[in-house]
Design an enzyme around this catalytic site. Structure first.
Site, PDB file in Angstrom:
ATOM      1  N   TYR A 171      11.093   8.915   1.297  1.00  0.00           N
ATOM      2  CA  TYR A 171      11.079   7.795   0.329  1.00  0.00           C
ATOM      3  C   TYR A 171      11.775   8.122  -0.987  1.00  0.00           C
ATOM      4  O   TYR A 171      11.841   7.254  -1.861  1.00  0.00           O
ATOM      5  CB  TYR A 171       9.632   7.359   0.078  1.00  0.00           C
ATOM      6  CG  TYR A 171       8.944   6.841   1.325  1.00  0.00           C
ATOM      7  CD1 TYR A 171       9.389   5.674   1.942  1.00  0.00           C
ATOM      8  CD2 TYR A 171       7.872   7.526   1.899  1.00  0.00           C
ATOM      9  CE1 TYR A 171       8.784   5.205   3.100  1.00  0.00           C
ATOM     10  CE2 TYR A 171       7.252   7.055   3.054  1.00  0.00           C
ATOM     11  CZ  TYR A 171       7.715   5.898   3.648  1.00  0.00           C
ATOM     12  OH  TYR A 171       7.122   5.419   4.785  1.00  0.00           O
TER      13      TYR A 171
ATOM     14  N   HIS B 281      12.514  -2.552   2.803  1.00  0.00           N
ATOM     15  CA  HIS B 281      12.007  -1.211   3.104  1.00  0.00           C
ATOM     16  C   HIS B 281      12.966  -0.166   2.550  1.00  0.00           C
ATOM     17  O   HIS B 281      14.192  -0.314   2.664  1.00  0.00           O
ATOM     18  CB  HIS B 281      11.875  -1.001   4.616  1.00  0.00           C
ATOM     19  CG  HIS B 281      10.960  -1.998   5.251  1.00  0.00           C
ATOM     20  ND1 HIS B 281       9.596  -1.950   5.103  1.00  0.00           N
ATOM     21  CD2 HIS B 281      11.231  -3.088   5.997  1.00  0.00           C
ATOM     22  CE1 HIS B 281       9.062  -2.979   5.752  1.00  0.00           C
ATOM     23  NE2 HIS B 281      10.021  -3.681   6.300  1.00  0.00           N
TER      24      HIS B 281
ATOM     25  N   ASN C  89       7.986  -5.418  -0.364  1.00  0.00           N
ATOM     26  CA  ASN C  89       7.808  -4.241   0.491  1.00  0.00           C
ATOM     27  C   ASN C  89       6.321  -4.183   0.813  1.00  0.00           C
ATOM     28  O   ASN C  89       5.513  -3.741  -0.010  1.00  0.00           O
ATOM     29  CB  ASN C  89       8.266  -2.960  -0.204  1.00  0.00           C
ATOM     30  CG  ASN C  89       8.229  -1.767   0.735  1.00  0.00           C
ATOM     31  OD1 ASN C  89       7.600  -1.824   1.795  1.00  0.00           O
ATOM     32  ND2 ASN C  89       8.887  -0.684   0.363  1.00  0.00           N
TER      33      ASN C  89
ATOM     34  N   GLU D 218      12.082  -9.324   3.054  1.00  0.00           N
ATOM     35  CA  GLU D 218      11.382  -8.128   3.538  1.00  0.00           C
ATOM     36  C   GLU D 218      12.232  -6.907   3.186  1.00  0.00           C
ATOM     37  O   GLU D 218      13.420  -6.854   3.532  1.00  0.00           O
ATOM     38  CB  GLU D 218      11.190  -8.220   5.058  1.00  0.00           C
ATOM     39  CG  GLU D 218      10.551  -6.982   5.649  1.00  0.00           C
ATOM     40  CD  GLU D 218      10.534  -6.995   7.177  1.00  0.00           C
ATOM     41  OE1 GLU D 218      10.909  -8.004   7.792  1.00  0.00           O
ATOM     42  OE2 GLU D 218      10.140  -5.965   7.739  1.00  0.00           O
TER      43      GLU D 218
ATOM     44  N   ARG E 285      12.577   5.294  12.903  1.00  0.00           N
ATOM     45  CA  ARG E 285      11.367   6.112  12.752  1.00  0.00           C
ATOM     46  C   ARG E 285      10.419   5.899  13.944  1.00  0.00           C
ATOM     47  O   ARG E 285      10.874   5.592  15.036  1.00  0.00           O
ATOM     48  CB  ARG E 285      10.721   5.776  11.403  1.00  0.00           C
ATOM     49  CG  ARG E 285      11.671   6.051  10.219  1.00  0.00           C
ATOM     50  CD  ARG E 285      11.025   5.748   8.892  1.00  0.00           C
ATOM     51  NE  ARG E 285       9.836   6.572   8.682  1.00  0.00           N
ATOM     52  CZ  ARG E 285       8.915   6.303   7.749  1.00  0.00           C
ATOM     53  NH1 ARG E 285       9.055   5.254   6.961  1.00  0.00           N
ATOM     54  NH2 ARG E 285       7.863   7.096   7.613  1.00  0.00           N
TER      55      ARG E 285
ATOM     56  N   PRO F 213       0.794  -1.223   0.000  1.00  0.00           N
ATOM     57  CA  PRO F 213       0.000   0.000   0.000  1.00  0.00           C
ATOM     58  C   PRO F 213       0.832   1.282   0.000  1.00  0.00           C
ATOM     59  O   PRO F 213       1.867   1.368   0.669  1.00  0.00           O
ATOM     60  CB  PRO F 213      -0.817  -0.105   1.289  1.00  0.00           C
ATOM     61  CG  PRO F 213      -0.076  -1.064   2.150  1.00  0.00           C
ATOM     62  CD  PRO F 213       0.571  -2.037   1.196  1.00  0.00           C
ATOM     63  N   ASN F 214       0.360   2.210  -0.790  1.00  0.00           N
ATOM     64  CA  ASN F 214       0.910   3.571  -0.894  1.00  0.00           C
ATOM     65  C   ASN F 214       2.232   3.649  -1.656  1.00  0.00           C
ATOM     66  O   ASN F 214       2.730   4.743  -1.919  1.00  0.00           O
ATOM     67  CB  ASN F 214       1.061   4.227   0.499  1.00  0.00           C
ATOM     68  CG  ASN F 214      -0.253   4.289   1.231  1.00  0.00           C
ATOM     69  OD1 ASN F 214      -1.230   4.800   0.686  1.00  0.00           O
ATOM     70  ND2 ASN F 214      -0.326   3.737   2.429  1.00  0.00           N
TER      71      ASN F 214
ATOM     72  N   ARG G 246       5.080  10.844  -2.648  1.00  0.00           N
ATOM     73  CA  ARG G 246       4.793  10.585  -1.242  1.00  0.00           C
ATOM     74  C   ARG G 246       6.022  10.873  -0.373  1.00  0.00           C
ATOM     75  O   ARG G 246       7.047  10.201  -0.503  1.00  0.00           O
ATOM     76  CB  ARG G 246       4.420   9.106  -1.104  1.00  0.00           C
ATOM     77  CG  ARG G 246       4.246   8.626   0.302  1.00  0.00           C
ATOM     78  CD  ARG G 246       4.236   7.109   0.361  1.00  0.00           C
ATOM     79  NE  ARG G 246       3.968   6.679   1.702  1.00  0.00           N
ATOM     80  CZ  ARG G 246       4.166   5.450   2.154  1.00  0.00           C
ATOM     81  NH1 ARG G 246       4.622   4.515   1.354  1.00  0.00           N
ATOM     82  NH2 ARG G 246       3.915   5.155   3.409  1.00  0.00           N
TER      83      ARG G 246
ATOM     84  N   ALA H 113       2.922  -0.541   5.265  1.00  0.00           N
ATOM     85  CA  ALA H 113       2.482  -0.555   6.665  1.00  0.00           C
ATOM     86  C   ALA H 113       1.935  -1.912   7.105  1.00  0.00           C
ATOM     87  O   ALA H 113       1.906  -2.208   8.309  1.00  0.00           O
ATOM     88  CB  ALA H 113       1.438   0.540   6.898  1.00  0.00           C
TER      89      ALA H 113
END
Ligand code: DQA
Length: 142
Positions: free
Chosen positions: A23, A100, A74, A98, A107, A10-11, A18, A77
């Site tokens: 990012y 990112h 990725n 995984e 963060r 998502p996103n 964004r 969230a």
């Protein structure tokens, strides 16, 4: 033909627009084109979904496909709370890395927990768009 699935959640379709300070300025198409150019001998499938169920469907479809060398995931969230995605990863034989863009450990505290990490082969986080290339290398090295 053997392939690597690069699966974004998502996103991540908003990359470039964004929070570019976190990012980066590259779009998802830029990142995917960069991977294809950098690894010309690798066949890629690039998929992005915002929905949890669609991501699970992709994991099921490629995860049992003997042609799938591995999955760069990725999960956005969902990483931090989707037990359904964690169960899907645990169910499939394909290795899942995984991945990112940002350093999730630097963060907000909720990003420090990954419910998918225990069922992934490994985790790459914090190298910007380069995280994807490092994840591809991890799959190729296997
Ligand atoms: C992300 C980190 C997640 O915490 C966040 O929800 C994302 C992107 C990353 O690539 O840094 O959507 O997975």
């Amino acid at each position: 033909m053997a392939y690597i699935l690069v699966l974004n959640g998502p996103n991540l379709n908003l990359l470039g627009r964004r929070e570019p300070e976190i990012y980066g300025k590259q779009t998802l198409d830029d990142i995917n084109a960069g991977l294809a150019a950098r690894f010309p001998c690798v066949e890629f499938r690039f998929v992005q979904h915002n929905g949890e169920g669609e991501l699970i469907g992709e994991l099921h479809a490629s995860g049992f496909d003997p042609e799938c060398l591995g999955i760069v995931l990725n999960a956005g969230a969902y990483t931090h709370y989707s037990y359904a995605i964690a169960d899907a990863i645990a169910a499939i034989p394909a290795p899942v890395v995984e991945t990112h863009i940002s350093n999730v450990h630097a963060r907000e505290s909720f990003r420090r927990e990954s419910v998918i990490a225990p069922v992934c082969t490994g985790t790459i986080s914090g190298f910007g768009a380069e995280s994807y290339a490092l994840a591809v290398m991890a799959i190729i090295d296997r």
